[in-house]
Structure formats: structure tokens, C-alpha cells
Design a protein around this motif. Structure first.
Motif, short mmCIF file in Angstrom:
data_model
loop_
_atom_site.label_atom_id
_atom_site.label_comp_id
_atom_site.label_asym_id
_atom_site.label_seq_id
_atom_site.Cartn_x
_atom_site.Cartn_y
_atom_site.Cartn_z
N GLN A 37 -28.81 44.50 19.31
CA GLN A 37 -28.33 45.76 19.85
C GLN A 37 -26.81 45.82 19.93
N ASP A 38 -26.18 44.74 20.41
CA ASP A 38 -24.75 44.80 20.69
C ASP A 38 -23.89 43.86 19.86
N GLY A 39 -24.51 43.05 19.01
CA GLY A 39 -23.74 42.22 18.10
C GLY A 39 -22.92 41.14 18.79
N VAL A 40 -21.79 40.83 18.18
CA VAL A 40 -20.98 39.71 18.63
C VAL A 40 -20.42 39.92 20.03
N GLN A 41 -20.30 41.16 20.47
CA GLN A 41 -19.74 41.44 21.79
C GLN A 41 -20.62 40.93 22.92
N VAL A 42 -21.91 40.76 22.65
CA VAL A 42 -22.84 40.36 23.70
C VAL A 42 -23.00 38.85 23.80
N ALA A 57 -32.81 53.29 16.10
CA ALA A 57 -32.88 53.13 14.66
C ALA A 57 -31.56 52.62 14.09
N ALA A 58 -30.46 52.96 14.77
CA ALA A 58 -29.14 52.58 14.26
C ALA A 58 -28.92 51.08 14.33
N TYR A 59 -29.44 50.44 15.38
CA TYR A 59 -29.18 49.01 15.51
C TYR A 59 -30.41 48.15 15.21
#
Length: 273
Positions: A93-98, A9-11
Motif C-alpha cells: 500500500q505505502d511502499g518504501v515510506q512504510v 486498485a491503484a496499489y
């Protein structure tokens, strides 16, 4: 609520409507900006824009995502939606890091999916449906005219499920789909060969009209050939044309002209009918 549900739910920021925007952008304009430098890169980036704007309110992160998706990319039109869906799931799920992993995903999947898609859609499916349509049309069935259009509608529906499948599977699509797609390709290949074989026997017409006469005895050459193998001449003609098409400089247009010329000469001299 479990920890896993709370993390989900958070992402979880994307909706089905967001994915549909990506899908329809790719459907109508994915190939519209094709070029020799980036191929489908610009179309891919344009298709992802609704999701990127939603996931990256920070302008620096948005620019980084745009640079990632503007790189060279080229695969089959339909199967690209699997990559688009998986990409959306990863960035959600992981944003710019992925983004480096997304670039690797695109690079790793675009080749295999292009091969599978071109085989299934570009060769096998077209052969099957055009063959069926041609046979129905020759029989006077009006469905022969619209057989391929029916397949086009089915094809549009099927590809509409790909982006959702890619989104739901995420990176697991690399392992879970590869074996299934391979089996599907093998089964479709067998079906395509069967249809083409049946089409040769039912549509291609070439009979030896020569009749040998020895005194009062006559023998029709075609009857002898039918006893050896029915439809032998059509099979031989198709095999020779297939062999010629593999030769350098031979094109489909040249093969058609060759068939027309042989038909005129052999039919006019009474060798074939």
C-alpha cells in the motif's frame, strides 16, 4: 467504482501466487539460515524476496527494503506468517515510506506471537496429541502411531491460512487478533491439563502391594488408599516428578533414570507392583 476501490486498485500489485511464494519460502527455509547474530532475520528477508522484487523495481528502494528485513528477528515459526502477511499488505500500500513502521511491527509482534505460538504448539498441542497417541498405542490401536502425523498435517494446513489472514487484516491484526489468541490459549491450556490428568489415571500404574496382618485380620493397603482417593499413588508420583523437574540440575533424562531405579527397587522389594 468508488474512490476507495480506485485507491485499492491503484496499489494492489500482489497476487495470491506471490503470497504463496513467500509462505513456502518461509515454510521450508525460514529456519534454515538461523544464526546467533540475526536469528531468523536472513530467513525472513529471503522469504520476502519475491514480493520485494515486485514492489521495488527501483534498486535503491530495494536495497533499503533489504536492509530493513535483514535486521534481527525471531518469533514462532507458524505465527510469523501473520507478520509476513501484514508486512506484505503494508508495503504494497505505502511502499518504501512504510518500512520504519514495518520494522516497528516486526519488533512489536515477534515477542508476543512467540509466546503464544510456543504455548499453543510447542507445549499444549504436543502434550495433547502425544498423550492421545501414547494411550491409543498402549491399547493396541494403530492410530496411536500416526496420531502426531495427523496433527502435523492439520498444523500445516492451519498455518497456510495465517499469511492470508495477516495480509487481509494488515495492521489491524495487532488489535483484532490479540484478544482471540488469548482466549484460544486459555481454552487450549484447560484442554491440555484435562488430557494429562486423564492420562495419569489411565496409563500410570503404581499399586501398593503391602498387606498388613494382625492375627487373623488382613488389610490391603491399596484398598484403603483407593477408598481415600483412587489412583492416589500415580498422582503423587507424577507430582513429585513435576516438582523435581523444576529443581536446578534435574533433567528429563535424569528423571527417567530415577523412575527406572525406583521401579526396580520398589518392585523388587514388593512395596509396589
Amino acid at each position: 467504482m468508488s474512490n476507495e476501490q480506485m485507491q485499492t486498485a491503484a496499489y494492489s500489485k500482489l497476487t495470491k501466487a506471490d503470497l504463496k511464494k513467500v509462505r513456502w519460502r518461509w515454510y521450508f527455509l525460514g529456519e534454515a539460515s538461523w544464526n546467533y547474530e540475526k536469528m531468523q532475520g536472513l530467513g525472513y528477508c529471503f522469504s520476502m524476496m519475491p514480493v520485494l522484487r515486485k514492489l521495488y523495481p527501483n534498486q535503491d528502494e530495494l536495497r533499503e527494503a533489504l536492509r530493513t528485513h535483514m535486521q534481527y528477528f525471531n518469533t514462532h515459526q507458524e505465527f510469523c506468517e501473520l507478520i509476513l502477511g501484514a508486512d506484505c499488505a503494508m508495503e504494497e500500500q505505502d511502499g518504501v515510506q512504510v518500512l520504519p513502521a514495518v520494522a516497528s511491527l516486526k519488533t512489536g509482534l515477534m515477542g508476543p506471537l512467540a509466546g503464544i505460538g510456543d504455548t499453543l504448539y510447542g507445549v499444549i498441542a504436543n502434550t495433547i496429541f502425544f498423550s492421545i497417541g501414547s494411550y491409543l498405542a498402549l491399547e493396541g490401536n494403530p492410530l496411536g502411531v500416526i496420531a502426531y502425523f495427523i496433527w502435523a498435517l492439520v498444523r500445516t494446513f492451519i498455518r497456510g491460512q495465517f499469511i492470508m489472514l495477516g495480509y487481509q487484516q494488515g495492521t489491524k491484526i495487532i488489535t483484532t487478533m490479540s484478544e482471540k489468541l488469548g482466549q484460544l490459549t486459555a481454552a487450549a491450556s484447560v484442554l491440555g491439563i484435562t488430557v494429562v490428568g486423564a492420562l495419569i489415571a489411565s496409563v500410570v500404574s503404581a499399586n501398593v502391594s503391602t498387606v498388613l496382618t494382625m492375627g487373623e485380620v488382613t488389610m490391603e493397603v491399596q484398598s484403603v488408599l483407593d477408598q481415600i482417593m483412587p489412583k492416589l499413588i500415580p498422582v503423587v508420583l507424577v507430582a513429585v516428578l513435576y516438582w523435581l523437574l523444576g529443581k536446578k540440575g534435574m533433567t528429563s533424562f535424569k528423571a527417567i533414570l530415577l523412575v527406572l531405579a525406583l521401579g526396580v527397587v520398589l518392585g523388587g522389594t514388593g512395596i509396589l507392583s
